[in-house]
Design an enzyme around this catalytic site. Structure first.
Site, PDB file in Angstrom:
ATOM      1  N   HIS A 256      37.829  34.468  36.628  1.00  0.00           N
ATOM      2  CA  HIS A 256      36.665  35.090  35.985  1.00  0.00           C
ATOM      3  C   HIS A 256      37.063  35.827  34.715  1.00  0.00           C
ATOM      4  CE1 HIS A 256      37.249  39.303  37.468  1.00  0.00           C
ATOM      5  NE2 HIS A 256      37.668  38.736  38.594  1.00  0.00           N
TER       6      HIS A 256
ATOM      7  N   GLU B 157      31.820  38.012  37.563  1.00  0.00           N
ATOM      8  CA  GLU B 157      32.243  38.121  38.960  1.00  0.00           C
ATOM      9  C   GLU B 157      32.203  39.562  39.448  1.00  0.00           C
ATOM     10  OE1 GLU B 157      35.042  38.842  42.287  1.00  0.00           O
ATOM     11  OE2 GLU B 157      35.141  39.643  40.264  1.00  0.00           O
TER      12      GLU B 157
ATOM     13  N   ASP C 293      42.364  34.683  41.516  1.00  0.00           N
ATOM     14  CA  ASP C 293      41.748  35.998  41.306  1.00  0.00           C
ATOM     15  C   ASP C 293      42.412  37.047  42.200  1.00  0.00           C
ATOM     16  OD1 ASP C 293      40.100  38.053  40.503  1.00  0.00           O
ATOM     17  OD2 ASP C 293      38.383  37.430  41.715  1.00  0.00           O
TER      18      ASP C 293
ATOM     19  N   HIS D  46      40.946  47.374  39.364  1.00  0.00           N
ATOM     20  CA  HIS D  46      39.782  48.146  38.912  1.00  0.00           C
ATOM     21  C   HIS D  46      40.130  49.517  38.345  1.00  0.00           C
ATOM     22  CE1 HIS D  46      36.913  45.750  41.825  1.00  0.00           C
ATOM     23  NE2 HIS D  46      37.532  44.984  40.951  1.00  0.00           N
TER      24      HIS D  46
END
Length: 452
Positions: free
Chosen positions: A278, A324, A352, A422
């Site tokens: 993604h 995504e 991923d 993240h």
């Protein structure tokens, strides 16, 4: 005598095929490690473009950059697929502090994706700590109303596969605000989704589900060090207060794109094999592991095949999916267009899980096909690829369907992935060039073997 001759011929044919495959895999790995472009591509994505959250300028630049790079490879076709995506913006940097007996202690937080803002001057309230959604429900409205709910369930450290720990903890991030609102909470703070104790808050998407908008409450992640401190102080003073301020907002959906490139099959062009990752990333950093690595590794598969002048029997298609992270619209749109065009997908491989050393693959297929692909294990042993198991393949190919479709996820070593996932430290310097290239080689090798 005739039977013996046939048996000898069969053994010779199998041995020759095995030898040819060994030679081809050696060429694939050599090409990836000596002529690869994926590390340079990732350098550009991370350091020249940066974060690529859906709807952002960075996402648009990522689309144009990867399309242009695919066009330099001499593929049979490169094009864009239109997809409408959410456009959430973080706004000003968030701030938070613990107010304990008149003393303010600052702690690192970041808004969770799709969250609303706090009031302009911030939100201050007493805190109640819970370890699960079940505990939240057991406490009920009397103990929760008017408070900030602090979800503090850590990763389980005993799992060797850290994605298992993530899977057992992430519900509090995704559904915490929605569930806490039902009991009158005014906000939620969630322990970051990582095994490591540090000062980096980890964002990620959350959902209000079917709550009416007037029931939405602001929600943020707190760093693991901050969570440990808050939990300790709450034991000493259950009446302490927490203050946080964030200015994020959800804007109208915008037009974006999946980026697609393909090499037409020489024998079965109507049969499609997908490899992808993604293109979007969270806005706190470059998204080099999540999922810049998967994007450039997928592009590298086609680059390797072109370098080796390999002509696949089936159509090999790279798809760089958009959105995504906070919606999954790219994967959904790809499947929608696939059905509309009556396309026949027979294989899909997603990367991923970061750019770390590859360890194997997880397969979504029946036992018969799994037994067939595990027959490749001996070919991968020289490259330290050993894990061929059933399991989740990837979020972007999750909705993809096909009569005999085999879906696969690249599985790198997962021990460090959630140190960066993240968070603001998911940057280019966190990716090792050789590990990234080995992952691309493993993907190209599996695609080659499945194409045969």
């Amino acid at each position: 005598m005739k039977y013996l001759f046939s048996l000898i011929l069969l053994v010779a044919t199998v041995t020759y095929s095995q030898s040819q495959d060994e030679k081809m895999l050696r060429q694939i790995y050599s090409a990836a490690l000596t002529q690869g472009k994926c590390y340079a591509w990732l350098d550009d994505l991370s350091n020249k473009i940066g974060s690529r959250l859906s709807g952002s300028e960075g996402a648009e630049k990522g689309v144009q950059y990867t399309k242009a790079q695919l066009e330099t490879l001499g593929l049979d076709r490169v094009y864009l697929q239109e997809v409408m995506v959410p456009h959430w913006v973080r706004g000003e940097k968030e701030s938070a502090y613990i107010l304990n007996n008149g003393k303010k202690t600052m702690v690192p937080i970041c808004a969770l994706g799709s969250s609303i803002a706090t009031p302009k001057k911030g939100l201050t309230a007493e805190v109640i700590e819970v370890k699960s959604l079940k505990e939240l429900a057991e406490l009920g409205q009397d103990k929760i109303a008017g408070k900030i709910v602090f979800f503090n369930r850590p990763f389980e450290p005993e799992n060797i596969e850290t994605f298992q720990s993530y899977g057992k903890a992430v519900d509090q991030r995704y559904a915490g605000a929605r569930e806490a609102s039902k009991f009158g909470a005014v906000g939620t703070i969630v322990r970051s989704m990582t095994m490591r104790l540090d000062d980096f808050p980890h964002t990620g998407n959350q959902s209000y589900g079917d709550l009416p908008k007037d029931k939405y409450i602001p929600t943020a992640a707190i760093s693991t060090n901050g969570a440990e401190l808050l939990s300790r102080l709450l034991k000493e003073n259950p009446q302490l207060q927490f203050h946080f301020k964030q200015s994020c907002q959800q804007l109208p959906d915008v037009l974006s794109y999946n980026v697609v490139g393909e090499i037409k099959g020489s024998e079965h062009p109507e049969q499609i094999m997908v490899v992808g990752g993604h293109l979007d990333s969270w806005d706190l950093a470059d998204g080099s592991h999540d999922d810049g690595a998967g994007v450039v590794q997928s592009m590298e598969v086609l680059h390797i095949f072109k370098n080796l002048n390999y002509k696949p029997k089936n159509t090999i298609r790279v798809v760089l999916f958009m959105n995504e992270e906070n919606g999954g619209k790219g994967g959904t749109k790809y499947e929608e267009l696939s059905k509309a065009n009556n396309e026949n997908h027979i294989f899909a491989l997603e990367s991923d899980s970061g750019g770390f050393s590859p360890r194997g693959f997880s397969f979504e297929c029946d036992d018969e096909n799994l037994n067939k692909v595990t027959g490749f294990k001996s070919l991968f042993e020289p490259y330290l690829i050993h894990s061929f198991t059933k399991g989740h393949s990837g979020s972007d190919i999750e909705s993809l369907t096909g009569k005999n479709l085999i879906k696969v996820g690249l599985r790198p070593d997962s021990q460090r992935y959630f140190d960066y996932h993240h968070a603001a430290n998911d940057k280019f310097d966190a990716v090792n060039r050789r590990e990234l290239e080995l992952g691309a080689a493993a993907m190209a090798s599996l695609v080659y073997l499945m194409d045969k």
